[in-house]
Design a protein around this motif. Structure first.
Motif, mmCIF file in Angstrom:
data_model
loop_
_atom_site.group_PDB
_atom_site.id
_atom_site.type_symbol
_atom_site.label_atom_id
_atom_site.label_comp_id
_atom_site.label_asym_id
_atom_site.label_seq_id
_atom_site.Cartn_x
_atom_site.Cartn_y
_atom_site.Cartn_z
ATOM 1 N N MET A 221 0.838 -1.218 0.000
ATOM 2 C CA MET A 221 0.000 0.000 0.000
ATOM 3 C C MET A 221 0.870 1.265 0.000
ATOM 4 O O MET A 221 0.605 2.218 -0.743
ATOM 5 C CB MET A 221 -0.914 -0.011 1.229
ATOM 6 C CG MET A 221 -1.938 1.080 1.173
ATOM 7 S SD MET A 221 -3.581 0.434 1.347
ATOM 8 C CE MET A 221 -3.585 -0.115 2.963
ATOM 9 N N LYS A 222 1.922 1.283 0.818
ATOM 10 C CA LYS A 222 2.797 2.464 0.858
ATOM 11 C C LYS A 222 3.474 2.698 -0.495
ATOM 12 O O LYS A 222 3.611 3.839 -0.943
ATOM 13 C CB LYS A 222 3.876 2.276 1.938
ATOM 14 C CG LYS A 222 3.348 2.389 3.356
ATOM 15 C CD LYS A 222 4.470 2.096 4.332
ATOM 16 C CE LYS A 222 3.977 2.120 5.756
ATOM 17 N NZ LYS A 222 4.992 1.703 6.727
ATOM 18 N N GLU A 223 3.891 1.616 -1.138
ATOM 19 C CA GLU A 223 4.559 1.767 -2.444
ATOM 20 C C GLU A 223 3.570 2.270 -3.501
ATOM 21 O O GLU A 223 3.915 3.089 -4.339
ATOM 22 C CB GLU A 223 5.194 0.437 -2.897
ATOM 23 C CG GLU A 223 6.321 -0.045 -2.000
ATOM 24 C CD GLU A 223 7.473 0.951 -1.853
ATOM 25 O OE1 GLU A 223 7.681 1.789 -2.749
ATOM 26 O OE2 GLU A 223 8.156 0.899 -0.813
ATOM 27 N N ILE A 224 2.334 1.760 -3.467
ATOM 28 C CA ILE A 224 1.324 2.235 -4.437
ATOM 29 C C ILE A 224 1.063 3.727 -4.217
ATOM 30 O O ILE A 224 0.976 4.509 -5.171
ATOM 31 C CB ILE A 224 0.013 1.416 -4.319
ATOM 32 C CG1 ILE A 224 0.228 -0.002 -4.871
ATOM 33 C CG2 ILE A 224 -1.143 2.112 -5.048
ATOM 34 C CD1 ILE A 224 -0.979 -0.932 -4.732
ATOM 35 N N MET A 225 0.965 4.146 -2.950
ATOM 36 C CA MET A 225 0.691 5.572 -2.690
ATOM 37 C C MET A 225 1.818 6.455 -3.220
ATOM 38 O O MET A 225 1.574 7.477 -3.865
ATOM 39 C CB MET A 225 0.462 5.803 -1.190
ATOM 40 C CG MET A 225 -0.878 5.266 -0.719
ATOM 41 S SD MET A 225 -1.372 5.865 0.913
ATOM 42 C CE MET A 225 -0.308 4.932 1.959
ATOM 43 N N ALA A 226 3.055 6.039 -2.964
ATOM 44 C CA ALA A 226 4.193 6.858 -3.421
ATOM 45 C C ALA A 226 4.263 6.866 -4.953
ATOM 46 O O ALA A 226 4.407 7.931 -5.579
ATOM 47 C CB ALA A 226 5.489 6.307 -2.827
ATOM 48 N N ALA A 227 4.108 5.692 -5.567
ATOM 49 C CA ALA A 227 4.190 5.612 -7.030
ATOM 50 C C ALA A 227 3.016 6.345 -7.681
ATOM 51 O O ALA A 227 3.160 6.930 -8.763
ATOM 52 C CB ALA A 227 4.212 4.152 -7.474
ATOM 53 N N GLY A 228 1.871 6.326 -7.025
ATOM 54 C CA GLY A 228 0.692 7.012 -7.557
ATOM 55 C C GLY A 228 0.954 8.507 -7.720
ATOM 56 O O GLY A 228 0.625 9.102 -8.749
ATOM 57 N N ARG A 229 1.572 9.092 -6.721
ATOM 58 C CA ARG A 229 1.896 10.530 -6.817
ATOM 59 C C ARG A 229 2.821 10.804 -7.998
ATOM 60 O O ARG A 229 2.631 11.757 -8.750
ATOM 61 C CB ARG A 229 2.614 10.995 -5.542
ATOM 62 C CG ARG A 229 1.732 11.141 -4.328
ATOM 63 C CD ARG A 229 2.525 11.886 -3.235
ATOM 64 N NE ARG A 229 2.002 11.631 -1.909
ATOM 65 C CZ ARG A 229 0.876 12.163 -1.433
ATOM 66 N NH1 ARG A 229 0.162 12.960 -2.173
ATOM 67 N NH2 ARG A 229 0.472 11.877 -0.204
#
Ligand code: NZQ
Length: 386
Positions: A221-229
């Motif tokens: 989840m943390k990686e998706i949030m960072a990559a999403g930005r």
């Protein structure tokens, strides 16, 4: 944890050269030459992917079925089944997102039966044989490229129902993150929300021990949030698209739910909304998840406090209620920062519909494996999202 058997036969082919492997992948599953390519509203023609695929299929007898809509409809599936039967198709290639892939799963199963395809969705009949199919994924969101689930809308009855069969795992899925560069920003956002929602559904599970799942879910989840930005600021950032694409796949291919099912109430709440109002699944989830969390955390606060620590790294010294609040706010703030909708009223959906939605969600009785919702709870959650 519950006892479990993990099974996932889909061959995942990932990377910049994945699509070019199409002919060799198909040849593993059929000696036949008749291929049906299924796709959506035409984004694959605009992006050039259609031409690329047709060139790769030069040695095959290719038929096409375009126009599978977002929230794929039963009426469209029926038309495609008629093509498969009429042309005696050997293999289906789904090119698109969750909608094209989900529609193709039902086409694949229904083409081997005389029944109405809806009988499969409503479990009146169980498929025992399918037309094999593979996918080329064009939007990272649902995980349908590596799971055996499918969600179909019957627009005549305003029902949107999920079904599944081990026979409809795609034989292979080809994932090239470069294909995501052409996604409009709102679809990138919907995909981020959908993949995160799958992780959240599984984080809130019925097991007394989900330590391995918790660690994987929070990390992904943390990686998706960072990559999403990053992907929203730079749509052609390969690494960010790579992370979003693999993140969405592992979020719903079974890895994160070994030993439990997860809650899944919020998906049911959302499907009732998009069965009546044709809104994107990701958009509906962005609105309903925080509302579900606000309601359920009043009854089961400890898990929400742990969620805040695991995913948003909140200060362990805070009180339980402060942690719960910080976790929900963390999620709301992130989704709002990437431009996801936050209220049903953003889509002109008003309280008059809540009874109808609630009745649809409760067709099988109270639901939710982490926290069971009855009608009163369902209405309360829709009100929190109003
Ligand atoms: O139809 P086209 O023209 O291709 O445009 C699509 C569509 O309008 C566009 N798009 C896709 N790839 C693109 C692109 N546009 C430009 N460039 C690209 N590379 O995006 C739009 C949305 O596509 P869709 O397939 O509807 O999105 P998604 O993957 O989010 O699928 C949503 C459907 O999957 C179901 C949902 O309920 C909904 O019906 N779900 C399926 C699940 C499963 N099988 O496991 C789980 C999910 O939670 C979900 O319920």
């Amino acid at each position: 944890m519950n006892s479990f058997t993990f099974y996932n036969p889909t061959q995942l082919v990932f990377g910049k050269d994945s699509i070019e492997k199409l002919p060799q992948m198909i040849s593993q599953f059929t000696d036949g030459k008749k291929i049906l390519v299924t796709y959506g509203g035409g984004s694959i023609k605009k992006s050039g992917l259609h031409t690329r695929i047709m060139n790769l299929l030069a040695d095959y007898e290719v038929y096409e079925f375009g126009g599978i809509e977002p929230n794929p409809r039963l009426s469209t599936v029926k038309k495609a089944v008629a093509v498969v039967k009429d042309k005696d198709i050997d293999f289906i290639l789904a090119v698109g997102g969750g909608s094209v892939i989900d529609g193709t799963k039902l086409i694949s199963a229904a083409s081997k039966l005389d029944n109405d395809p809806w009988d499969i969705v409503t479990r009146q009949v169980t498929p025992t044989e399918v037309v094999p199919f593979g996918t080329i994924l064009t939007i990272s969101a649902t995980g349908s490229e590596m799971n055996a689930g499918s969600v179909i809308t019957n627009w005549e009855t305003n029902e949107k129902l999920g079904w599944g069969s081990p026979l409809v795992f795609p034989k292979f899925s080809l994932l090239n993150p470069e294909v995501l560069y052409t996604l409009p920003a709102n679809q990138t956002v919907n995909g981020i929300v959908d993949s995160m929602s799958h992780l959240i559904e599984q984080y809130f599970n019925e097991a007394d021990n989900s330590a391995i799942g918790d660690a994987m879910i929070a990390g992904v989840m943390k990686e998706i949030m960072a990559a999403g930005r990053v992907a929203l600021a730079q749509p052609d950032n390969y690494e960010a698209r790579e992370t979003l694409m693999l993140g969405a796949t592992v979020a719903l291919n079974g890895f994160m739910r070994m030993g439990y099912n997860g809650d899944w109430a919020t998906h049911n709440l959302e499907h009732a909304v998009s069965a009546v109002h044709d809104i994107a699944h990701g958009a509906g989830l962005a609105i309903l998840f925080p509302a579900w969390m606000k309601y359920v955390s009043q009854h089961q606060p400890a898990r929400f406090a742990q969620f805040a620590e695991d995913v948003f790294d909140v200060d362990q010294q805070l009180s339980e209620s402060a942690k719960v609040e910080a976790g929900i706010k963390g999620l709301e703030d992130y989704w709002q920062s990437i431009g996801a909708p936050s209220r049903l009223s953003d889509f002109d959906i008003a309280a008059d519909d809540f009874e109808t939605f609630a009745d649809k969600t409760l067709f099988n009785g109270p639901f939710g494996n982490f926290y069971q919702l009855d009608k009163e709870a369902v209405i309360a959650i829709y009100k929190l999202a109003e």
